[in-house]
Design a protein around this motif. Structure first.
Motif: not given
Length: 185
Positions: A8-23
């Motif tokens: 979830g993002t601050d504007d109530g939408g959906d985002g992508i998280g837990y991104i790491e180097d090389g993703d």
């Protein structure tokens, strides 16, 4: 293996998280029309040092058209819109975002300095801003829940599997596309 997941993002939408180097995230058949020369992303980071997104064409080692540097926005839930110039790109290309480290990404878009773009219909791009993102997902959700029905072009763009009905299977396709699990509809 990737650790990326929908957050979830601050504007109530959906985002992508837990991104790491090389993703990487791949978006197939992005139509740049007569040309795009800027990339804007809404990102959050609380990393100790700046990370970046390499914007590449057609593969993770393909032509790099630009790099967006992402320094700390203050918190993992504080999002900022950041932009960078890219080499002018025209026509239809696959776009691969290559991440150098952790960040959360809400949405991104490509822009051109002149707005004489063509009237192409991008499946899944319900609000017509040239990007398929959490905003489109929210619009589709509101349509399916009969809160705000889609009209016009948005109706055409929402039928992702082309079966003549807009339903939860279209929503599933959109979610999988935003996560980068599938490339095209």
């Amino acid at each position: 293996s990737s650790t990326m997941e929908i957050i979830g993002t601050d504007d109530g939408g959906d985002g992508i998280g837990y991104i790491e180097d090389g993703d990487t995230l791949t978006f197939n058949n992005i139509d740049f029309g007569s040309g795009a020369n800027a990339f804007t992303a809404r990102v959050a980071s609380d990393a100790d040092s700046a990370t970046s997104i390499d914007i590449r064409l057609n593969s993770a080692s393909g032509t790099r058209i630009g790099t967006l540097s992402v320094s700390s926005t203050g918190d993992w839930d504080i999002y900022r819109e950041l932009s960078t110039d890219i080499s002018n790109v025209t026509g239809v290309n696959d776009v691969v975002l290559v991440f150098s480290g952790p960040m959360n990404i809400d949405w991104f878009t490509f822009e051109s300095s002149d707005e004489n773009g063509g009237g192409t219909v991008m499946l899944g791009d319900l609000n017509g801003d040239g990007v398929i993102d959490s905003t489109d997902s929210a619009l589709l959700t509101r349509h399916l829940l009969e809160i705000t029905p889609l009209t016009g072009d948005a109706l055409l763009r929402a039928d992702l599997n082309g079966d003549g009905v807009i339903d939860t299977s279209d929503y599933t396709l959109m979610s999988r596309h935003i996560l980068g699990i599938i490339d095209s509809f």
